[in-house]
Design a protein around this motif. Sequence first.
Motif, PDB file in Angstrom:
ATOM      1  N   LEU A  88       0.996  -0.982   0.445  1.00 27.88           N
ATOM      2  CA  LEU A  88       0.013   0.156   0.110  1.00 27.88           C
ATOM      3  C   LEU A  88       0.876   1.017  -0.051  1.00 27.88           C
ATOM      4  N   PHE A  89       1.880   0.999   1.144  1.00 31.01           N
ATOM      5  CA  PHE A  89       2.813   2.504   1.011  1.00 31.01           C
ATOM      6  C   PHE A  89       3.234   2.628  -0.771  1.00 31.01           C
ATOM      7  N   TYR A  90       3.602   1.737  -0.937  1.00 30.58           N
ATOM      8  CA  TYR A  90       4.773   1.051  -2.189  1.00 30.58           C
ATOM      9  C   TYR A  90       3.787   1.683  -3.307  1.00 30.58           C
ATOM     10  N   SER A  91       2.492   1.604  -3.494  1.00 29.34           N
ATOM     11  CA  SER A  91       1.891   1.701  -4.157  1.00 29.34           C
ATOM     12  C   SER A  91       1.208   3.430  -4.136  1.00 29.34           C
ATOM     13  N   ALA A  92       1.010   4.103  -2.888  1.00 25.70           N
ATOM     14  CA  ALA A  92       0.907   5.017  -2.831  1.00 25.70           C
ATOM     15  C   ALA A  92       2.332   6.462  -3.090  1.00 25.70           C
ATOM     16  N   SER A  93       3.284   5.755  -2.835  1.00 29.10           N
ATOM     17  CA  SER A  93       4.679   6.723  -3.092  1.00 29.10           C
ATOM     18  C   SER A  93       5.160   6.595  -4.679  1.00 29.10           C
ATOM     19  N   ILE A  94       4.504   5.521  -6.090  1.00 28.05           N
ATOM     20  CA  ILE A  94       4.736   5.552  -6.437  1.00 28.05           C
ATOM     21  C   ILE A  94       3.809   5.963  -7.901  1.00 28.05           C
ATOM     22  N   ASP A  95       2.166   5.526  -7.379  1.00 29.14           N
ATOM     23  CA  ASP A  95       1.445   5.963  -8.741  1.00 29.14           C
ATOM     24  C   ASP A  95       0.891   7.560  -8.264  1.00 29.14           C
ATOM     25  N   GLU A  96       0.781   8.132  -9.460  1.00 30.51           N
ATOM     26  CA  GLU A  96      -0.129   9.424  -9.376  1.00 30.51           C
ATOM     27  C   GLU A  96      -0.980   9.729  -8.558  1.00 30.51           C
ATOM     28  N   THR A  97      -1.894   8.671  -9.076  1.00 31.69           N
ATOM     29  CA  THR A  97      -3.447   9.182  -9.712  1.00 31.69           C
ATOM     30  C   THR A  97      -3.628   7.548  -8.187  1.00 31.69           C
ATOM     31  N   PHE A  98      -3.489   8.189  -6.337  1.00 27.31           N
ATOM     32  CA  PHE A  98      -3.285   6.788  -5.532  1.00 27.31           C
ATOM     33  C   PHE A  98      -4.792   6.590  -5.844  1.00 27.31           C
ATOM     34  N   PRO A  99      -6.192   7.530  -5.607  1.00 28.39           N
ATOM     35  CA  PRO A  99      -7.120   7.118  -4.616  1.00 28.39           C
ATOM     36  C   PRO A  99      -7.613   6.166  -6.129  1.00 28.39           C
ATOM     37  N   GLN A 100      -7.888   7.029  -7.130  1.00 29.68           N
ATOM     38  CA  GLN A 100      -8.752   6.751  -7.995  1.00 29.68           C
ATOM     39  C   GLN A 100      -8.601   5.202  -8.663  1.00 29.68           C
ATOM     40  N   GLY A 101      -6.527   4.825  -8.867  1.00 32.19           N
ATOM     41  CA  GLY A 101      -5.980   3.886  -9.408  1.00 32.19           C
ATOM     42  C   GLY A 101      -6.138   2.463  -8.097  1.00 32.19           C
ATOM     43  N   CYS A 102      -7.168   2.438  -6.996  1.00 34.54           N
ATOM     44  CA  CYS A 102      -6.527   1.909  -6.391  1.00 34.54           C
ATOM     45  C   CYS A 102      -8.425   0.296  -6.530  1.00 34.54           C
ATOM     46  N   THR A 103      -9.415   0.994  -7.979  1.00 33.60           N
ATOM     47  CA  THR A 103     -10.632   0.064  -8.365  1.00 33.60           C
ATOM     48  C   THR A 103      -9.788  -0.853  -9.109  1.00 33.60           C
ATOM     49  N   SER A 104      -8.980  -0.535 -10.154  1.00 33.43           N
ATOM     50  CA  SER A 104      -8.734  -1.720 -10.792  1.00 33.43           C
ATOM     51  C   SER A 104      -7.515  -2.821 -10.342  1.00 33.43           C
ATOM     52  N   THR A 105      -8.136  -3.907 -11.098  1.00 35.49           N
ATOM     53  CA  THR A 105      -7.721  -5.314  -9.887  1.00 35.49           C
ATOM     54  C   THR A 105      -6.381  -5.387 -10.506  1.00 35.49           C
ATOM     55  N   ASN A 106      -5.803  -4.607 -12.023  1.00 40.10           N
ATOM     56  CA  ASN A 106      -4.591  -4.678 -12.455  1.00 40.10           C
ATOM     57  C   ASN A 106      -3.667  -4.275 -11.480  1.00 40.10           C
ATOM     58  N   SER A 107      -3.639  -3.338 -10.996  1.00 39.36           N
ATOM     59  CA  SER A 107      -2.755  -2.193  -9.828  1.00 39.36           C
ATOM     60  C   SER A 107      -2.437  -3.332  -8.283  1.00 39.36           C
ATOM     61  N   LEU A 108      -1.592  -2.997  -7.902  1.00 38.34           N
ATOM     62  CA  LEU A 108      -0.868  -3.396  -6.662  1.00 38.34           C
ATOM     63  C   LEU A 108      -1.445  -2.955  -5.525  1.00 38.34           C
ATOM     64  N   CYS A 109      -1.858  -1.502  -5.707  1.00 44.56           N
ATOM     65  CA  CYS A 109      -3.189  -0.885  -4.484  1.00 44.56           C
ATOM     66  C   CYS A 109      -4.348  -2.027  -3.858  1.00 44.56           C
ATOM     67  N   PHE A 110      -4.906  -2.414  -5.173  1.00 45.20           N
ATOM     68  CA  PHE A 110      -6.401  -3.302  -5.209  1.00 45.20           C
ATOM     69  C   PHE A 110      -5.753  -4.459  -4.123  1.00 45.20           C
ATOM     70  N   TYR A 111      -4.713  -5.377  -4.482  1.00 44.82           N
ATOM     71  CA  TYR A 111      -4.915  -6.209  -3.579  1.00 44.82           C
ATOM     72  C   TYR A 111      -4.269  -5.931  -2.648  1.00 44.82           C
ATOM     73  N   SER A 112      -3.179  -4.682  -1.920  1.00 47.85           N
ATOM     74  CA  SER A 112      -2.367  -4.730  -0.507  1.00 47.85           C
ATOM     75  C   SER A 112      -4.135  -4.355   0.515  1.00 47.85           C
ATOM     76  N   LEU A 113      -5.191  -3.439  -0.498  1.00 48.75           N
ATOM     77  CA  LEU A 113      -6.280  -3.153   0.713  1.00 48.75           C
ATOM     78  C   LEU A 113      -6.892  -4.654   0.267  1.00 48.75           C
ATOM     79  N   LEU A 114      -7.353  -4.753  -0.826  1.00 48.03           N
ATOM     80  CA  LEU A 114      -8.441  -6.534  -0.399  1.00 48.03           C
ATOM     81  C   LEU A 114      -7.674  -7.492   0.735  1.00 48.03           C
ATOM     82  N   LEU A 115      -6.313  -7.472   0.316  1.00 49.20           N
ATOM     83  CA  LEU A 115      -5.684  -9.167   1.204  1.00 49.20           C
ATOM     84  C   LEU A 115      -5.977  -8.592   3.026  1.00 49.20           C
TER      85      LEU A 115
END
Length: 71
Positions: free
Chosen positions: A20-47
């Motif tokens: 989650l922290f990695y996604s927040a630091s790398i992805d510019e569109t962090f909150p909106q980017g978490c909705t795609s199942t292709n992103s690491l952020c989605f799974y770091s929130l889902l797990l």
Amino acid sequence: MLPSLPTLTVLVPLLSLAGLFYSASIDETFPQGCTSTNSLCFYSLLLPVTIPVYVFFHLWTWMGIKLFRHN
């Protein structure tokens, strides 16, 4: 060889938090980017959400079997 359950109980949330922290630091569109199942952020929130729900229903099923067998 699989790690023990206490090790996994600590390791899985920490890895999810690190993702989650990695996604927040790398992805510019962090909150909106978490909705795609292709992103690491989605799974770091889902797990972290999935594991307690799984444990709860596993224990619920076990308790139901115990009550059914003893009554």
